[in-house]
Scaffold this active site. Structure first.
Site, PDB file in Angstrom:
ATOM      1  CG  ASP A  48      25.217  -8.763  39.928  1.00 54.92           C
ATOM      2  OD1 ASP A  48      25.308  -9.897  39.309  1.00 54.92           O
ATOM      3  OD2 ASP A  48      24.763  -7.990  39.425  1.00 54.92           O
ATOM      4  CB  ALA A  49      24.838  -9.676  46.507  1.00 53.70           C
TER       5      ALA A  49
ATOM      6  CE  LYS B  14      32.134  -3.234   5.862  1.00 49.05           C
ATOM      7  NZ  LYS B  14      32.768  -2.244   5.227  1.00 49.05           N
TER       8      LYS B  14
ATOM      9  CE1 TYR C  25      40.180 -10.204  14.154  1.00 49.12           C
ATOM     10  CE2 TYR C  25      38.299  -9.155  14.978  1.00 49.12           C
ATOM     11  CZ  TYR C  25      39.834  -8.812  14.505  1.00 49.12           C
ATOM     12  OH  TYR C  25      40.136  -7.648  14.459  1.00 49.12           O
TER      13      TYR C  25
ATOM     14  CE  LYS D 107      38.411 -14.231   9.769  1.00 47.61           C
ATOM     15  NZ  LYS D 107      38.546 -14.125  11.411  1.00 47.61           N
TER      16      LYS D 107
ATOM     17  CB  CYS E 108      -2.711  23.507  22.927  1.00 47.76           C
ATOM     18  SG  CYS E 108      -1.437  23.253  24.028  1.00 47.76           S
TER      19      CYS E 108
ATOM     20  CG  ASP F 220      31.319  -1.152  12.894  1.00 43.67           C
ATOM     21  OD1 ASP F 220      32.594  -1.183  12.495  1.00 43.67           O
ATOM     22  OD2 ASP F 220      30.339  -0.381  12.598  1.00 43.67           O
TER      23      ASP F 220
ATOM     24  NE  ARG G 273      44.413  -3.258  10.961  1.00 47.70           N
ATOM     25  CZ  ARG G 273      44.380  -2.587   9.737  1.00 47.70           C
ATOM     26  NH1 ARG G 273      44.156  -1.275  10.122  1.00 47.70           N
ATOM     27  NH2 ARG G 273      44.904  -2.998   8.609  1.00 47.70           N
TER      28      ARG G 273
ATOM     29  CD  GLU H  49      35.217 -15.428  12.614  1.00 48.45           C
ATOM     30  OE1 GLU H  49      35.631 -14.417  12.622  1.00 48.45           O
ATOM     31  OE2 GLU H  49      36.093 -16.381  12.472  1.00 48.45           O
TER      32      GLU H  49
ATOM     33  CE  LYS I 245      35.228  -6.042   8.369  1.00 45.90           C
ATOM     34  NZ  LYS I 245      34.947  -4.493   8.999  1.00 45.90           N
TER      35      LYS I 245
ATOM     36  CB  SER J 267      42.950  -4.024   6.220  1.00 50.75           C
ATOM     37  OG  SER J 267      43.399  -3.986   5.140  1.00 50.75           O
ATOM     38  CG  LEU J 268      39.259  -8.748   6.764  1.00 44.04           C
ATOM     39  CD1 LEU J 268      37.732  -9.064   7.600  1.00 44.04           C
ATOM     40  CD2 LEU J 268      39.617 -10.060   6.311  1.00 44.04           C
TER      41      LEU J 268
ATOM     42  CB  CYS K 128      -2.110  20.015  24.667  1.00 42.72           C
ATOM     43  SG  CYS K 128      -1.112  19.984  22.963  1.00 42.72           S
TER      44      CYS K 128
ATOM     45  CE1 TYR L 269      33.801 -11.761  40.334  1.00 43.49           C
ATOM     46  CE2 TYR L 269      33.415  -9.320  41.053  1.00 43.49           C
ATOM     47  CZ  TYR L 269      34.164 -10.078  40.596  1.00 43.49           C
ATOM     48  OH  TYR L 269      35.306  -9.900  39.877  1.00 43.49           O
ATOM     49  CG  ASP L 270      29.185  -6.988  44.244  1.00 44.19           C
ATOM     50  OD1 ASP L 270      30.002  -7.065  43.375  1.00 44.19           O
ATOM     51  OD2 ASP L 270      28.213  -6.296  44.238  1.00 44.19           O
TER      52      ASP L 270
ATOM     53  CB  CYS M 198       2.936  21.244  25.806  1.00 42.04           C
ATOM     54  SG  CYS M 198       1.588  21.675  25.733  1.00 42.04           S
TER      55      CYS M 198
ATOM     56  CB  CYS N  98       2.178  23.889  22.763  1.00 44.34           C
ATOM     57  SG  CYS N  98       1.515  22.456  22.104  1.00 44.34           S
TER      58      CYS N  98
HETATM   59  S1  IVH Z   1      39.963 -11.102  10.352  1.00 41.22           S
HETATM   60  C1  IVH Z   1      43.544 -11.107   8.139  1.00 41.22           C
HETATM   61  N1  IVH Z   1      37.324 -11.634  11.522  1.00 41.22           N
HETATM   62  O1  IVH Z   1      37.774  -5.967  10.548  1.00 41.22           O
HETATM   63  C2  IVH Z   1      42.212 -10.812   8.784  1.00 41.22           C
HETATM   64  N2  IVH Z   1      38.224  -9.158  11.171  1.00 41.22           N
HETATM   65  O2  IVH Z   1      38.412  -4.841   7.837  1.00 41.22           O
HETATM   66  C3  IVH Z   1      42.146 -10.053   9.930  1.00 41.22           C
HETATM   67  N3  IVH Z   1      36.860  -7.462  12.146  1.00 41.22           N
HETATM   68  O3  IVH Z   1      40.811  -5.034  11.228  1.00 41.22           O
HETATM   69  C4  IVH Z   1      40.866  -9.935  10.390  1.00 41.22           C
HETATM   70  N4  IVH Z   1      35.157  -9.000  12.948  1.00 41.22           N
HETATM   71  O4  IVH Z   1      39.124  -5.057  13.197  1.00 41.22           O
HETATM   72  C5  IVH Z   1      38.301 -10.576  11.076  1.00 41.22           C
HETATM   73  N5  IVH Z   1      35.384 -11.766  12.666  1.00 41.22           N
HETATM   74  C6  IVH Z   1      36.164 -11.003  12.094  1.00 41.22           C
HETATM   75  C7  IVH Z   1      36.245  -9.646  12.178  1.00 41.22           C
HETATM   76  C8  IVH Z   1      37.118  -8.761  11.787  1.00 41.22           C
HETATM   77  C9  IVH Z   1      35.703  -7.422  12.715  1.00 41.22           C
HETATM   78  C10 IVH Z   1      37.570  -6.285  11.739  1.00 41.22           C
HETATM   79  C11 IVH Z   1      38.943  -5.951  12.342  1.00 41.22           C
HETATM   80  C12 IVH Z   1      39.669  -5.915  10.978  1.00 41.22           C
HETATM   81  C13 IVH Z   1      38.791  -5.425  10.190  1.00 41.22           C
HETATM   82  C14 IVH Z   1      39.297  -5.595   8.654  1.00 41.22           C
END
Ligand code: IVH
Length: 677
Positions: free
Chosen positions: A34-35, A316, A227, A292, A413, A119, A138, A115, A117, A83-84, A434, A37-38, A428, A410
């Protein structure tokens, strides 16, 4: 220096820094300390200050926060962010495959990209001619918010694409998330400083990203994993999803290293189960697996239904947060006297196990949550972190809810409970009077990494203390087989075995003995450092705070705890009694670390070894002066690989690091005088 030479120097510094930053933040594989880089970064800052005309928007110095905004500007997504659909069972997954085959009117096995998912928070990053020009949330999928200033502070997001061949306009999509470790540290700090505590890593990521002041984002441990892509203009991408992600990786983005291909739903389910097992060990939270259809032409044919693609699904995992009722709060007293409120809960299935207890941390946390007995609360269990009550469900408080009173004395005791100034933890003050502190100290004393008394587990310690058979550690060595055999659920044979392992534990090492004493903040590593620096128990006991602070990793606080511990007469008596009982170790000469044969080298031990456990292998390496790391990087000098070695071995092979098997390891030890009998 003329302007041209100066510009060249600045450009060179930037590209070197970019390379180091890429290795560190995207590849998790730093090549320089790191040093280094710094120091280069400081050189660049100095040059840019003197010559502001040389500053460019993609300079690494331009990642710091900017002046706060008064509001977010709305951004219309050129291509909606979808969304999915979710799957919750194997049948849902089979239905998903059937729908696809029906639509494509084909019986051919479909290849899926798999892949984790992540969070976190979905973002869109727009690159024009390779430069990051806009970052957006989004939002509702059609319109998001402009968070360009914030995303620029995240080091795993390239300000400029690497390599070549990227489209002139390229929108990259991915998830910004906060790794578990960063989240825990952030909350820990917030708890002790009265700052904002976040419920989970996802909320922490959202709260760090959707802020008007990008300085806040800059100070938070956020990462990006890509992704997919959105807009692609003036340029082409490969024709499968996995190949697109590989291309993104080449342009400097982090993609998930667990991404894989699966043929048919059968293989998808195997992948899902494998990742479910890995889930707790991943450094970030995932809430499922995304599958996918890998071929982009097939994705095109399948299209969308309402706001989700037909070609993808999120399978899920069991939720890591659940609602349940707080039945009661008990106060547990730990080894160092810390009084921890523990929530007794209506049992609930969360994060893959049934949870009936969760921590409430301390007095401040109870106040912060505003929780009462009878409340409905949200419990979170993620990975190996102990379950926690993270919030109270507003509006569900029953009339009979009872406030929680933190005890002044406590619960075990009766000694006063005290809170040191500036500390959040109440303790305590009874010390070893104790029984709770005594029990916890004894459990620690007997544990594997301390005195390693086989058979003397937590339960048995409780029974022995409750029956009055042992009070202090010295009493363990006075136990008689008959006394033990008379206990419930103990036979003559197991009593004899216990006495034999107590006897065996008498031959120990000084470092293990010091660790076993349970001095506050003295873990295994500190105990080892004390021994290497001072050699004997007498020298350690006699060292003053100043001398202790000269030892690696010992600061004023720890030095004070060690000094205080040895100053107490009862502790001196304990040591004398233990030595009189026969505890012994080999005295070691004080070691000058730099004179040790493996000083300055870093080893990694992986796989299983026949002659010894990995812990022993590490201990031998440490005793020879080597550092032992948990993961392989360019800084690793040698990997000791036994059968079953996995990703660490592969990485070492990729990096061309020296790899030795157990036989070579044993001869290395032998050449330094360590022979295993
Ligand atoms: S693909 C059209 N891939 O999940 C497909 N989404 O419920 C678009 N997410 O809004 C999403 N990991 O925020 C995709 N490997 C992954 C993901 C992923 C997390 C989230 C993403 C999306 C939400 C959908």
């Amino acid at each position: 220096m003329d302007q041209q030479a100066l510009a060249a120097q600045v450009a060179k510094l930037r590209s070197t820094l970019d390379q180091y930053s890429y290795e560190y933040y995207v590849q998790d594989n730093p090549s320089v300390p790191d040093a280094e880089y710094d120091s280069l970064y400081q050189q660049l800052v100095t040059l840019e200050r003197a010559h502001p005309e040389l500053v460019t928007p993609d300079s690494p110095t331009q990642r710091v926060g900017a002046a706060p905004l008064s509001e977010f500007v709305s951004v219309a997504h050129e291509m909606p962010m979808l969304s999915l659909d979710n799957a919750f069972s194997d049948e849902d997954m089979q239905d998903f495959e059937r729908r696809i085959s029906d639509r494509l009117k084909s019986q051919e096995t479909i290849e899926f990209a798999c892949e984790p998912k992540l969070d976190g928070i979905a973002v869109s990053l727009l690159y024009e001619e390779g430069l990051l020009v806009r970052g957006a949330t989004r939002g509702d999928g059609q319109n998001g918010e402009d968070i360009t200033l914030n995303v620029r502070t995240i080091k795993s997001i390239p300000l400029k694409l690497r390599g070549e061949g990227y489209p002139r306009r390229l929108e990259v999509r991915g998830e910004i998330y906060m790794p578990k470790q960063g989240f825990e540290a952030l909350n820990e700090q917030a708890r002790s400083s009265g700052g904002k505590v976040f419920v989970n890593p996802r909320n922490a990521a959202a709260g760090s990203l959707r802020v008007l002041d990008s300085n806040i984002t800059a100070s938070r441990p956020l990462e990006l994993c890509t992704y997919s892509v959105g807009v692609v203009a003036e340029g082409a991408l490969p024709n499968t999803h996995t190949a697109v992600l590989e291309a993104l990786s080449g342009w400097g983005f982090r993609i998930n290293k667990h991404m894989a291909k699966a043929r048919g739903v059968g293989e998808c389910l195997v992948y899902y189960r494998r990742m479910a097992e890995l889930r707790d060990d991943l450094p970030y939270d995932i809430d499922g697996i995304v599958f996918k259809v890998n071929r982009l032409d097939l994705q095109q044919q399948l299209g969308f239904v309402s706001r989700a693609p037909r070609w993808a699904i999120a399978f899920k995992f069991p939720a890591q947060e659940q609602m349940t009722e707080l039945l009661d709060v008990e106060f547990q007293v730990g080894r160092t006297g810390a009084v921890t409120p523990v929530a007794r809960l209506e049992p609930v299935f969360v994060g893959g196990v049934t949870v009936s207890n969760a921590t409430l941390h301390n007095r401040d946390e109870i106040e912060r949550l505003g929780v009462m007995v009878g409340d409905t609360v949200i419990v979170r269990r993620a990975g190996d972190v102990i379950p926690q009550v993270v919030s109270v469900v507003a509006g569900k408080r029953p009339d009979h809810a009872v406030p929680i009173h933190f005890p002044d004395t406590c619960p075990v005791c009766g000694s006063p409970v005290e809170t040191a100034p500036g500390e959040a933890v109440a303790r305590c003050s009874g010390g070893l009077i104790c029984p709770a502190q005594r029990k916890e100290s004894l459990k620690h004393f007997a544990s594997r990494k301390a005195m390693d008394i086989e058979g003397l587990g937590d339960k048995l310690v409780e029974v022995l203390v409750d029956q009055g058979l042992i009070k202090g550690a010295e009493d363990i060595y006075l136990l008689q087989a008959e006394q033990v055999a008379a206990l419930e659920r103990m036979g003559q044979k197991s009593a004899e075995n216990l006495i034999a392992s107590i006897e065996k534990s008498k031959a120990t090492t000084l470092a293990k003995f010091i660790f076993a004493l349970g001095i506050r903040e003295v873990g295994e590593a500190t105990a080892r450092n004390l021994v290497s620096a001072l050699g004997t128990l007498e020298a350690i006991g006699a060292a003053d705070e100043e001398a202790l602070q000269q030892i690696p990793d010992i600061g004023p606080v720890v030095a004070h705890f060690i000094y205080e511990w040895f100053s107490q007469a009862e502790h001196q008596q304990l040591i004398a009694a233990l030595r009189a009982a026969g505890l012994h170790w080999q005295e070691q000469p004080v070691t000058d670390q730099t004179a040790l044969p493996l000083n300055g080298t870093t080893y990694v031990v992986t796989g299983s070894l026949e002659a010894m456990g990995r812990d022993d292998a590490k201990a031998h390496l440490l005793s020879l002066g080597a550092k032992v790391a948990g993961s392989v990087s360019k800084k690793t000098d040698c990997v000791v690989a036994g059968p079953g070695a996995g990703s660490k071995l592969t990485k070492a092979q990729e990096l061309g690091i020296k790899i030795i098997d157990e036989e070579a390891f044993l001869s290395l030890l032998a050449s330094h005088g360590i022979v295993l009998g």
